[in-house]
Design a protein around this motif. Structure first.
Motif: not given
Length: 242
Positions: A103-107, A210-212, A218-219
């Motif tokens: 779910f990370s935006v970066g990934v 935190e990113g996940f 967000l999802a």
């Protein structure tokens, strides 16, 4: 928004912290010891459920929640064989389902870079591709769902490769996906193209959970009130940007 957390381990706590900061309410927290509270009545009190458990529990959990008509965001990996049934259940119950290997935006941006790089390397036969991933020792599936997604993207864009294999490739049609488990590592993924002359690498390194957690929230915000099957590309508007 009212959120049900199915799985209340480290990820569940991280999601709760992010969701609360964004003004949402956690109305249900399911652990292994209180699964009896995962009733239709409790689930229907939530606008969306976020499921982060393990490969053994995910399919049953997701189908159970979808059966109540509650939308589901699922971050559990290692149960790909059950995804078609979950998608069919969501459509049958006229609700929403979104499963992501990460779910990370970066990934998810990294995924797009991976696809582009693989397509650029399609006409460069001197380069051999490999993938390595490193996660914490509590992660049960290996390779990670993210690594498998990366590998499948390579296969879709690199005609000379037919399969990914664990650890060591024996055939020129195959390429290796290598998994490491080290205490305290949130997640690192490395896609490498090697030739006699040089190497090309893309790397994503997570510094914490935190990113996940943010991506999962967000999802959840995205699917609230929607019906159908969605991806993180939909959440982030990646396809719209092309």
């Amino acid at each position: 928004m009212k959120i049900a957390l199915i799985g209340y381990g480290k990820m569940g706590h991280a999601i709760e912290e992010i969701a609360t900061k964004r003004g949402h309410e956690i109305v249900l927290r399911i652990r292994s010891g209180n699964r009896h509270e995962m009733t239709p009545e409790n689930l229907q009190n939530a606008d969306v459920a976020i499921e982060f458990t393990n490969p053994e529990s995910a399919r049953e959990n997701v189908l159970h929640v979808l059966n109540t008509g509650t939308p589901v965001i699922c971050g559990s990996t290692g149960w790909n064989e059950g995804l078609d049934a979950a998608k069919a259940k969501a459509l049958n119950k006229n609700t929403a389902f979104l499963q992501a290997s990460n779910f990370s935006v970066g990934v998810n941006i990294f995924f797009e870079v991976n696809k582009l790089l693989a397509s650029l390397m399609n006409d460069q036969p001197d380069y051999e591709v490999s993938i390595e991933e490193t996660h914490h020792t509590q992660k049960k599936d290996a390779p990670s769902g993210t690594a498998i997604t990366l590998a499948e993207q390579v296969l879709d864009n690199l005609d000379r490769k037919r399969h990914w294999v664990k650890e060591k490739a024996e055939s020129a049609d195959d390429f290796p996906v290598i998994a490491h488990r080290i205490e305290g590592v949130p997640g690192t993924h490395n896609v490498k193209y090697s030739s006699r002359i040089d190497d090309i690498e893309i790397i994503h390194t997570a510094h914490n959970r935190e990113g996940f957690a943010l991506g999962a929230v967000l999802a959840a915000e995205f699917v609230a009130g929607k019906k159908g099957i969605f991806t993180m590309q939909d959440v982030l508007g990646i396809n719209k940007n092309r």
